[in-house]
Design an enzyme around this catalytic site. Structure first.
Site, PDB file in Angstrom:
ATOM      1  N   ASP A 205     -48.857  11.915 -11.700  1.00 38.54           N
ATOM      2  CA  ASP A 205     -48.002  11.560 -12.821  1.00 38.54           C
ATOM      3  C   ASP A 205     -46.718  10.863 -12.378  1.00 38.54           C
ATOM      4  OD1 ASP A 205     -47.532  11.589 -15.665  1.00 38.54           O
ATOM      5  OD2 ASP A 205     -46.017  13.130 -15.339  1.00 38.54           O
ATOM      6  N   SER A 229     -45.578  10.977 -20.913  1.00 39.46           N
ATOM      7  CA  SER A 229     -47.025  11.062 -20.707  1.00 39.46           C
ATOM      8  C   SER A 229     -47.648  11.748 -21.909  1.00 39.46           C
ATOM      9  CB  SER A 229     -47.331  11.855 -19.432  1.00 39.46           C
ATOM     10  OG  SER A 229     -46.696  11.266 -18.311  1.00 39.46           O
ATOM     11  N   GLN A 279     -54.287   7.480 -17.576  1.00 39.82           N
ATOM     12  CA  GLN A 279     -53.283   8.160 -18.417  1.00 39.82           C
ATOM     13  C   GLN A 279     -52.741   7.182 -19.443  1.00 39.82           C
ATOM     14  OE1 GLN A 279     -48.866   9.230 -17.466  1.00 39.82           O
ATOM     15  NE2 GLN A 279     -50.099  10.919 -16.695  1.00 39.82           N
TER      16      GLN A 279
END
Length: 285
Positions: A205, A229, A279
């Site tokens: 991430d 996110s 993502q």
């Protein structure tokens, strides 16, 4: 520099009843729990409920799909509640929620497989610059006074190096939606493949939305930049070591309606494809 102890603390969950575990966040300048920490702790919590009570070969994580639902507070522990959905001969499936108080922060499902023979191929590793030839985060941020400079350059558990140049404080290069990020843990990690898979989940991430920013000439420290996110999907392939160099070959195929999609292939230095990650995130400039 930060040491692996901080990382190992994050990946060490405490049992708290049947299929329930507690994790403690790392404190970072934003005050919000780092998203990769949530992904990694979710994976660790689910893995704690797989295999020990069943005969036969051990199962390993092969996929995780999750949603970031709310921002977490770094000053509060996160409670992970696992639900056992299936235990078959070759696969086990789990669901998990990460909770602070009565607020669900992250919800995911994960699948675990008994490895076996079958078809094999992989996308080859592209030609990449050597990580040692790239500037460290500390070098890229030398002289910077932005709020997160200390955290980016000294307080992460990983040495992170960018090609093209990092966009911590400026995105002066050509607008492109591709980049490579080399990283490795600062300290030697234990010889446990499961831990290295969890560490791989943790790092994913950090930079997945950077190709979106790079394409639009934005830097992390820009006034008015908002990112979050939203969901996260990853698949583990080969085992590797996160205390050796790993390359994230990243791109953003699309951004629309304030949402950007980022994807990455993660390679060991010898060219093994360790994982694939995708993502989607909110990006407002």
């Amino acid at each position: 520099m930060s040491t692996s102890k901080h990382l190992l603390d994050v990946l060490s969950l405490t049992p708290d009843g049947d299929d329930t575990f507690v994790g403690h966040p790392q404190v970072i300048p934003s005050g919000r729990v780092y998203g990769g920490e949530l992904v990694a702790q979710a994976q660790v919590a689910m893995s704690h409920t797989v295999g020990d009570d069943r005969p036969g070969p051990s199962r390993v994580s092969h996929s995780l799909h999750g949603y970031f639902l709310r921002a977490g507070d770094v000053q509060q522990p996160t409670r992970w509640v696992v639900q056992r959905l299936r235990d078959g001969r070759n696969f086990s499936v789990r669901a998990v929620q990460g909770i602070q108080g009565d607020r669900v922060l992250f919800q995911a499902m994960g699948s675990f497989q008994v490895p076996g023979p079958g078809v094999e191929h992989q996308e080859p590793m592209p030609d990449l610059p050597d990580p040692e030839s790239l500037p460290t985060s500390e070098e890229a941020l030398r002289g910077s006074s932005v709020r997160d400079a200390r955290y980016w350059s000294h307080d992460r558990s990983f040495d992170i190096r960018h090609s093209p140049a990092a966009i911590y404080t400026a995105a002066d290069g050509e607008p492109v939606r591709r980049q490579t990020v080399w990283l490795r843990a600062f300290e030697t990690l234990p010889d446990d493949p499961a831990l290295h898979r969890s560490a791989l989940a943790y790092v994913c991430d950090y930079t997945l939305l950077e190709p979106v920013l790079r394409q639009h000439g934005a830097a992390w420290s820009d006034d008015g930049l908002v990112t979050a996110s939203l969901d996260h999907a990853m698949w583990w392939h080969h085992d590797g070591r996160m205390d050796d160099w790993v390359a994230l070959v990243q791109e953003s195929p699309v951004a629309l309606r304030g949402l950007g999609l980022g994807s990455a292939r993660l390679y060991s230095r010898d060219g093994a494809l360790l994982a694939s990650v995708t993502q989607e995130g909110l990006v407002h400039l």
